[in-house]
Design a protein around this motif. Structure first.
Motif, short mmCIF file in Angstrom:
data_model
loop_
_atom_site.label_atom_id
_atom_site.label_comp_id
_atom_site.label_asym_id
_atom_site.label_seq_id
_atom_site.Cartn_x
_atom_site.Cartn_y
_atom_site.Cartn_z
N LEU A 1 -24.95 133.34 -49.96
CA LEU A 1 -24.07 134.64 -50.25
C LEU A 1 -24.64 135.85 -49.52
CD1 LEU A 1 -21.74 135.51 -51.88
CD2 LEU A 1 -23.29 135.95 -53.84
N HIS A 2 -25.79 135.87 -49.42
CA HIS A 2 -26.59 136.73 -48.82
C HIS A 2 -26.19 136.73 -47.18
CE1 HIS A 2 -30.32 137.03 -51.54
NE2 HIS A 2 -29.19 137.00 -52.17
N ALA A 3 -26.38 135.53 -46.44
CA ALA A 3 -25.85 135.51 -45.07
C ALA A 3 -24.58 135.88 -45.12
CB ALA A 3 -26.24 133.98 -44.70
N ALA A 4 -23.69 135.58 -46.04
CA ALA A 4 -22.14 135.78 -45.95
C ALA A 4 -21.86 137.11 -45.99
CB ALA A 4 -21.55 134.69 -46.90
N SER A 5 -22.65 137.89 -46.89
CA SER A 5 -22.52 139.30 -47.12
C SER A 5 -22.91 140.25 -45.85
CB SER A 5 -23.24 139.44 -48.21
OG SER A 5 -22.64 139.12 -49.45
N LEU B 1 -16.34 144.24 -41.69
CA LEU B 1 -15.44 145.35 -42.32
C LEU B 1 -15.98 146.72 -42.09
CD1 LEU B 1 -14.99 143.30 -45.76
CD2 LEU B 1 -13.56 143.52 -43.73
N ALA B 2 -17.18 146.79 -41.50
CA ALA B 2 -17.64 148.28 -41.17
C ALA B 2 -17.01 149.26 -40.91
CB ALA B 2 -19.17 148.24 -40.57
N SER B 3 -16.22 148.83 -39.82
CA SER B 3 -15.27 149.91 -39.14
C SER B 3 -13.99 150.40 -39.94
CB SER B 3 -15.05 149.70 -37.76
OG SER B 3 -13.99 148.57 -37.86
N ARG B 4 -13.65 149.64 -41.03
CA ARG B 4 -12.72 150.02 -41.73
C ARG B 4 -13.13 150.59 -43.02
NH1 ARG B 4 -8.78 146.57 -39.53
NH2 ARG B 4 -9.62 145.84 -37.55
N GLY B 5 -14.25 151.09 -43.18
CA GLY B 5 -14.47 152.02 -44.40
C GLY B 5 -15.19 151.10 -45.57
N ILE B 6 -15.35 149.91 -45.53
CA ILE B 6 -15.63 149.02 -46.49
C ILE B 6 -17.03 148.61 -46.26
CG2 ILE B 6 -14.93 146.60 -47.32
CD1 ILE B 6 -12.34 146.97 -46.18
N SER B 7 -17.74 148.58 -47.37
CA SER B 7 -19.33 148.15 -47.29
C SER B 7 -19.46 146.88 -48.21
CB SER B 7 -20.20 149.16 -48.11
OG SER B 7 -19.77 149.31 -49.56
N VAL B 8 -20.32 145.95 -47.95
CA VAL B 8 -20.48 144.60 -48.33
C VAL B 8 -21.99 144.89 -48.62
CG1 VAL B 8 -20.44 142.28 -48.38
CG2 VAL B 8 -18.55 143.83 -47.18
N SER C 1 -24.62 149.24 -46.18
CA SER C 1 -23.81 148.01 -46.17
C SER C 1 -24.74 146.91 -45.35
CB SER C 1 -22.73 148.32 -45.29
OG SER C 1 -21.58 147.23 -45.42
N GLY C 2 -24.31 145.89 -45.89
CA GLY C 2 -25.24 144.79 -45.22
C GLY C 2 -26.49 144.66 -45.74
N GLN C 3 -26.59 144.89 -46.98
CA GLN C 3 -27.97 144.96 -47.61
C GLN C 3 -28.26 144.22 -48.71
OE1 GLN C 3 -30.46 146.87 -45.78
NE2 GLN C 3 -28.65 146.83 -44.52
N VAL C 4 -29.54 143.77 -48.86
CA VAL C 4 -29.78 142.74 -50.25
C VAL C 4 -30.72 143.70 -50.98
CG1 VAL C 4 -30.70 140.84 -51.23
CG2 VAL C 4 -29.51 140.79 -48.96
#
Length: 239
Positions: free
Chosen positions: A157-161, A168-175, A228-231
């Motif tokens: 799940l970490h890697a997928a995130s 998704l970063a350019s679309r204003g969405i963080s994960v 974004s992209g952080q654990v």
């Protein structure tokens, strides 16, 4: 008012997240699998506090049933905040672990992430704003005896995130991923006594579900737009 979905929202951490997001003014869908009565109780408490929520029930491991349930939710508009909190333990030392134990844990935590997140992604993209927070575990960061299956599921799940965050970063969405340590919930009750917690955790106490919920709520807010992209671990300096 943004619409939020919290899977596993009827459990200890999930319920705290639901209450916190609702207090921030979001309409929260409190998800359960079979425990719809518990989800309804969380909803009742949220509404009693003057906030907005409703209960939903579906099995995240059933792709078709999940898609059908999400289609119904999407009729009211995009889900812009998604907290993938559903997960199970089925512990055993690896030499004695059955294939069924492996499959069940992987199915809920990892396949469930896909089944819920993928159908919600495009509608979220169209709004140009979104927050996806995946709830993991210290076991995925440091490993844990008897939890090879759980560690594998959450580590994936970490890697997928991280990969999804790039997409998704350019679309204003963080994960992002939140990785709790020992948190005082029904799931952890009996697993660690007070002496064990003091021995294992430098802060000498278990965390509270509300503390995890505060972190999730921050990541779901406008204030965390550049994260974004952080654990992010929350474990009392356990590791």
């Amino acid at each position: 008012m943004k619409r939020a979905l919290v899977t596993g929202g009827s459990g200890g951490i999930g319920a705290a997240i639901c209450r916190r997001l609702a207090a921030d003014g979001h309409h929260v869908f409190v998800h359960a699998n079979r425990g719809l009565d518990r989800a309804a109780a969380v909803v009742a408490a949220i509404r009693a506090a003057g906030n907005s929520a409703e209960a939903v029930a579906f099995d995240v491991t059933d792709r078709a049933a999940t898609a059908a349930a999400l289609d119904t939710l999407l009729e009211g508009g995009a889900i812009q905040i998604l907290v993938n909190n559903a997960g199970i333990h089925d512990d055993a030392v690896f030499p004695g672990m059955s294939g069924e134990q492996w499959d069940r844990v992987i199915d809920v935590s990892l396949n469930g992430f896909f089944n819920v997140t993928q159908p919600l992604t495009l509608p979220m993209i169209r709004t140009r704003w979104g927050r996806i927070v995946n709830v993991s575990s210290v076991a995925a960061v440091a490993g844990n005896r008897g939890q090879v299956n759980y560690s594998a599921a959450k580590g994936a799940l970490h890697a997928a995130s991280k990969s999804l965050a790039l997409e998704l970063a350019s679309r204003g969405i963080s994960v992002n991923v939140v990785a709790p340590g020992i948190i005082e919930t029904g799931m952890s009750e009996g697993a660690f006594d007070a002496d064990a917690v003091k021995r294992l955790v430098p802060m000498q106490r278990a965390g509270q579900p509300e503390e995890v919920a505060e972190l999730v709520a921050f990541l779901a807010s406008d204030k965390a737009a550049y994260i974004s992209g952080q654990v992010i671990s929350i474990n009392g300096a356990l590791i």
